[in-house]
Write an enzyme that holds these catalytic residues in place. Structure first.
Site, PDB file in Angstrom:
ATOM      1  CE1 TYR A 120      -2.975   3.091   0.583  1.00 50.01           C
ATOM      2  CE2 TYR A 120      -3.684   2.105   2.657  1.00 50.01           C
ATOM      3  CZ  TYR A 120      -3.788   3.097   1.697  1.00 50.01           C
ATOM      4  OH  TYR A 120      -4.716   4.108   1.857  1.00 50.01           O
ATOM      5  CE  LYS A 150      -6.042   1.757  -1.104  1.00 50.08           C
ATOM      6  NZ  LYS A 150      -5.713   3.175  -1.286  1.00 50.08           N
TER       7      LYS A 150
END
Length: 286
Positions: A120, A150
């Site tokens: 992330y 992400k």
């Protein structure tokens, strides 16, 4: 306090009203870093339970400031059948280079050896600015379960280089800056994770359909209108608390206030945001 009973209604709303069938649990909008480990486990379990046979994929964010806690959350996510796990970079004592970051990610991923693993990347909040192009070099050798990123940053050059250099790997690049999604799709992003999809998921799916059909004029209309709303609310002060307020008035599901140090959205913000959203005429006539 977390409100577990509302999640069943939340799942049904996402699936039936927004055509959203994949969720990212305990991330930024979900205030994952403000929750206790026990609360995060409870939320993960409830989303898995209520999403069974309704959701296609539940990715659980297991990043923390503490490596043992992240490993514990990764084991838990694997045990309850998560479709993927994701990890944010620690943001107090920060990794300063690729090797430090990969070492940490590898130790978390190894606790869930059969679960797809995502990094992330959100440098505006973590302050960890290691470029993804550099991070991804050889990462599959060190983290066999590595599935993708992400990517919550505005650096589309970095994103494009990641996609260009890793085409053979079949990685997933889930873009996280909602107002720039169309630009990310143009360079090859193949998914998105964002807070607006809670209440503009249907419109975003129509944008994705238009893009897939190469109807860029229609896709731009959707992106511009999303941007018009976000530009308006950002000027008012738009964060997690305000996102909860918008989701509450759109869905009718009480999202509740945020946890301190965040403060709840003002009535003035909510009234102005609602009026603005109601004024937008989407291409499908809604």
């Amino acid at each position: 306090q977390i409100n577990l009973p509302v999640i069943r209604q939340y799942v049904d709303y996402l699936v039936n009203k927004q055509n959203v069938k994949n969720v990212f649990v305990n991330g930024t909008t979900g205030e994952g870093l403000s929750l206790s480990i026990q609360e995060r486990k409870q939320l993960a379990e409830e989303w898995m339970c209520q999403g069974k046979d309704k959701l296609d994929c539940v990715i659980i964010h297991v990043g923390t400031l503490s490596l043992p806690e992240s490993r514990e959350l990764a084991r838990h996510a694997a045990a309850i059948g998560a479709g993927g796990i994701a990890v944010i970079a620690p943001f107090f004592f920060k990794p300063t280079n690729k090797d430090e970051l990969v070492s940490l990610l590898q130790k978390v991923a190894s606790e869930a050896p059969d679960v797809p693993f995502y990094y992330y990347h959100i440098p505006p909040l973590t302050g960890v600015k290691i470029r993804m192009e550099e991070l991804l070099e050889g990462i599959k050798e060190q983290i066999p379960t590595f599935q993708g990123v992400k990517f919550s940053d505005t650096d589309l050059l970095d994103l494009a280089q990641c996609i260009h250099k890793n085409e053979a790997q079949q990685l997933e690049f889930l873009y996280g800056v909602d107002e720039q999604l169309l630009g990310a799709l143009a360079v090859g992003a193949n998914g998105a994770v964002g807070s607006t999809y809670n209440y503009l998921g249907r419109q975003t799916n129509l944008m994705l359909e238009a893009f897939a059909k190469a109807d860029l004029a229609l896709a731009r209309k959707y992106q511009f209108l999303t941007g018009e709303f976000l530009s308006f609310v950002i000027k008012l002060g738009f964060g997690v608390a305000q996102t909860k307020a918008v989701m509450t008035f759109v869905s009718g599901i009480p999202m509740g206030p945020p946890r301190l140090p965040l403060l709840g959205a003002s009535e003035e913000f909510t009234a102005k945001a609602k009026a603005k959203l109601d004024s937008i005429v989407w291409p499908d006539g809604d």
